[in-house]
Design an enzyme around this catalytic site. Structure first.
Site, PDB file in Angstrom:
ATOM      1  N   ASN A  98      45.009 -33.197 -54.758  1.00 45.01           N
ATOM      2  CA  ASN A  98      43.806 -32.537 -54.220  1.00 45.01           C
ATOM      3  C   ASN A  98      43.512 -32.974 -52.788  1.00 45.01           C
ATOM      4  OD1 ASN A  98      43.236 -30.970 -56.470  1.00 45.01           O
ATOM      5  ND2 ASN A  98      42.089 -32.601 -57.479  1.00 45.01           N
ATOM      6  N   GLY A 101      46.244 -31.658 -50.466  1.00 38.17           N
ATOM      7  CA  GLY A 101      46.060 -30.213 -50.276  1.00 38.17           C
ATOM      8  C   GLY A 101      44.963 -29.961 -49.253  1.00 38.17           C
ATOM      9  N   TYR A 144      48.736 -47.478 -63.835  1.00 32.24           N
ATOM     10  CA  TYR A 144      48.347 -47.783 -62.450  1.00 32.24           C
ATOM     11  C   TYR A 144      49.583 -47.829 -61.560  1.00 32.24           C
ATOM     12  CZ  TYR A 144      45.978 -50.399 -58.665  1.00 32.24           C
ATOM     13  OH  TYR A 144      45.437 -50.806 -57.464  1.00 32.24           O
TER      14      TYR A 144
HETATM   15  P1  NAD Z   1      36.950 -50.417 -56.873  1.00 36.19           P
HETATM   16  O1  NAD Z   1      37.119 -50.185 -58.352  1.00 36.19           O
HETATM   17  O2  NAD Z   1      35.856 -51.307 -56.434  1.00 36.19           O
HETATM   18  O3  NAD Z   1      36.798 -49.023 -56.111  1.00 36.19           O
HETATM   19  C1  NAD Z   1      37.365 -47.829 -56.539  1.00 36.19           C
HETATM   20  C2  NAD Z   1      36.335 -46.726 -56.338  1.00 36.19           C
HETATM   21  O4  NAD Z   1      36.902 -45.471 -56.729  1.00 36.19           O
HETATM   22  C3  NAD Z   1      35.076 -46.914 -57.197  1.00 36.19           C
HETATM   23  O5  NAD Z   1      33.935 -46.722 -56.414  1.00 36.19           O
HETATM   24  C4  NAD Z   1      35.216 -45.857 -58.268  1.00 36.19           C
HETATM   25  O6  NAD Z   1      33.970 -45.433 -58.805  1.00 36.19           O
HETATM   26  C5  NAD Z   1      35.955 -44.768 -57.528  1.00 36.19           C
HETATM   27  N1  NAD Z   1      36.710 -43.856 -58.404  1.00 36.19           N
HETATM   28  C6  NAD Z   1      37.548 -44.175 -59.407  1.00 36.19           C
HETATM   29  N2  NAD Z   1      38.072 -43.062 -59.946  1.00 36.19           N
HETATM   30  C7  NAD Z   1      37.559 -42.013 -59.248  1.00 36.19           C
HETATM   31  C8  NAD Z   1      37.723 -40.599 -59.337  1.00 36.19           C
HETATM   32  N3  NAD Z   1      38.509 -40.036 -60.262  1.00 36.19           N
HETATM   33  N4  NAD Z   1      37.037 -39.825 -58.456  1.00 36.19           N
HETATM   34  C9  NAD Z   1      36.211 -40.355 -57.536  1.00 36.19           C
HETATM   35  N5  NAD Z   1      36.018 -41.695 -57.409  1.00 36.19           N
HETATM   36  C10 NAD Z   1      36.694 -42.513 -58.255  1.00 36.19           C
HETATM   37  O7  NAD Z   1      38.363 -50.959 -56.348  1.00 36.19           O
HETATM   38  P2  NAD Z   1      38.779 -51.479 -54.903  1.00 36.19           P
HETATM   39  O8  NAD Z   1      39.238 -52.872 -55.063  1.00 36.19           O
HETATM   40  O9  NAD Z   1      37.746 -51.183 -53.898  1.00 36.19           O
HETATM   41  O10 NAD Z   1      40.073 -50.584 -54.637  1.00 36.19           O
HETATM   42  C11 NAD Z   1      40.031 -49.446 -53.789  1.00 36.19           C
HETATM   43  C12 NAD Z   1      41.433 -48.879 -53.650  1.00 36.19           C
HETATM   44  O11 NAD Z   1      42.312 -49.862 -53.109  1.00 36.19           O
HETATM   45  C13 NAD Z   1      42.038 -48.417 -54.989  1.00 36.19           C
HETATM   46  O12 NAD Z   1      42.761 -47.226 -54.773  1.00 36.19           O
HETATM   47  C14 NAD Z   1      42.982 -49.538 -55.332  1.00 36.19           C
HETATM   48  O13 NAD Z   1      44.055 -49.101 -56.117  1.00 36.19           O
HETATM   49  C15 NAD Z   1      43.431 -50.028 -53.963  1.00 36.19           C
HETATM   50  N6  NAD Z   1      43.857 -51.434 -53.998  1.00 36.19           N
HETATM   51  C16 NAD Z   1      42.952 -52.442 -54.117  1.00 36.19           C
HETATM   52  C17 NAD Z   1      43.392 -53.765 -54.174  1.00 36.19           C
HETATM   53  C18 NAD Z   1      42.453 -54.930 -54.284  1.00 36.19           C
HETATM   54  O14 NAD Z   1      42.917 -56.060 -54.378  1.00 36.19           O
HETATM   55  N7  NAD Z   1      41.159 -54.757 -54.238  1.00 36.19           N
HETATM   56  C19 NAD Z   1      44.773 -54.034 -54.134  1.00 36.19           C
HETATM   57  C20 NAD Z   1      45.656 -52.964 -54.043  1.00 36.19           C
HETATM   58  C21 NAD Z   1      45.201 -51.666 -53.952  1.00 36.19           C
END
Ligand code: NAD
Ligand code: UDP
Length: 314
Positions: A98, A101, A144
């Site tokens: 999405n 796109g 994941y």
């Molecule tokens: P987090 O869980 O605090 O934030 C993720 C956010 O995405 C949340 O606000 C959640 O409500 C929102 N979300 C989840 N599914 C959704 C959906 N279907 N539609 C809309 N919103 C949605 O996690 P974070 O640590 O802030 O991670 C943010 C990104 O960074 C993620 O993609 C994660 O995979 C990536 N990441 C984080 C880390 C880390 O160490 N924090 C490491 C590697 C990758």
């Protein structure tokens, strides 16, 4: 001034990114379904007229007009992404389709928050971007790991096929203020346990390693990478190169909190990677960037955050 969409903007990393982009003078659209994010993370931005909040799920299409997209929406903590694994795959894969796109339609530049988990339980150490990884496709972490791997594939294919301007960042374990206290990740767990003098839950014998990056370093790196030329797609590793065992982290948290907590050893979760450390040579060469915040300094700031949060809720 650019108009910038941050999906997952109410989460831990997303809220820091929104704040920093607003400070830099941009118009921000924060999109989130609040699965793991919270309004508390962005409440201080709500009065800013350059900040808009949309409650939306990225597995469903949406039509917006922006210059840049940071695609962060996805639960990141093992307990949260394993809670509804099918939804996690949908968020990574359908969410990527999405957002890509949309980027294609409006010719926006788009960055994907990928992860060190694409390397799985790595057999090469430290991990460089050209390592293909060692991932179990059918384990508890697969929703994941494989979801994020497929998202990387989609990003590259939209770039090859449709010339979409993409950036893929492989983020290694990142910590800091605004992690959820019940997030389940190791840094927040240990700090909350230590501040409450509860047992520190070490999974396994604590010899497994991770490299912990402070949030401010990551944000700096992501912004720098977004500014690179259109021929630069990544993937690029962003993490702190200093590696710690989980046992060392526990000892440091206990020391910095002056806690009376004792260590409590619990079973190691399935497919828990034994070691993880980024090779960030590419980021150093390309951006002159490296994660400089020492674990001790970042922990002091994070502990202060959780301390005031816990005092506020008691
Ligand atoms: P987090 O869980 O605090 O934030 C993720 C956010 O995405 C949340 O606000 C959640 O409500 C929102 N979300 C989840 N599914 C959704 C959906 N279907 N539609 C809309 N919103 C949605 O996690 P974070 O640590 O802030 O991670 C943010 C990104 O960074 C993620 O993609 C994660 O995979 C990536 N990441 C984080 C880390 C880390 O160490 N924090 C490491 C590697 C990758
Ligand atoms: N871990 C731990 N105790 C906890 C939470 C996590 O020992 O209370 C361990 C976990 O088994 C893993 C490491 O800490 O080896 C990092 O876990 P986290 O969930 O933070 O991130 P990831 O495994 O995704 O790197």
């Amino acid at each position: 001034m650019k108009r910038i969409l941050v999906t997952g903007g109410a989460g831990f990393i997303g809220s820091h990114l929104c704040e920093r982009l607003l400070d830099d003078g941009h118009d921000i659209i924060c999109l989130d379904n609040f699965f793991t994010g919270t309004k508390d993370n962005i409440i201080h931005l709500m009065d800013n007229h350059h900040f808009e909040l949309i409650r939306h799920d990225i597995t469903r299409e949406i039509f917006l007009e922006v210059d840049e997209i940071y695609n962060l929406a996805c639960p990141a903590s093992p307990i949260h992404y394993q809670y509804n694994p099918i939804k996690t795959v949908k968020t990574s894969v359908m969410g990527a389709i999405n957002m890509l796109g949309m980027a294609k339609r409006i010719k926006a530049k788009i960055m994907q928050a990928s992860t060190s988990e694409v390397y799985g339980d790595p057999q090469v150490h430290p991990q460089k971007e050209d390592y293909w990884g060692h991932v179990n496709p059918i384990g508890r972490r697969s929703c994941y790991d494989e979801g994020k791997r497929c998202a990387e594939t989609l990003f590259m294919d939209y770039h090859y096929q449709n010339k979409v301007r993409i950036k893929i960042v492989r983020i290694f374990n990142t910590y800091g203020p605004r992690m959820m206290p019940n997030d389940g990740r190791v840094v927040s767990n240990f700090i909350v346990q230590a501040l409450q003098n509860q047992p520190i839950t070490i999974y396994g014998d604590g010899s497994q390693t991770r490299s912990f990056q402070y949030i401010d370093d990551l944000i700096e790196g992501m912004l720098g990478f977004m500014e690179t030329g259109d021929d630069i797609t990544g993937p690029i590793n962003m993490g702190n190169e200093r590696e710690f065992s989980i046992r060392e982290l526990a000892d440091l948290v206990v020391e910095l909190t002056n806690s009376r907590s004792k260590l409590s050893f619990m079973p190691l979760p399935e497919n828990d990677p034994v070691q993880r450390q980024p090779d960030t040579t590419y980021a150093k060469e390309l951006l002159g960037w490296e994660a400089r915040t020492a674990l001790r300094d970042g922990l002091v700031k994070t502990i202060a955050y959780f301390d005031s949060l816990l005092k506020g809720s008691s």
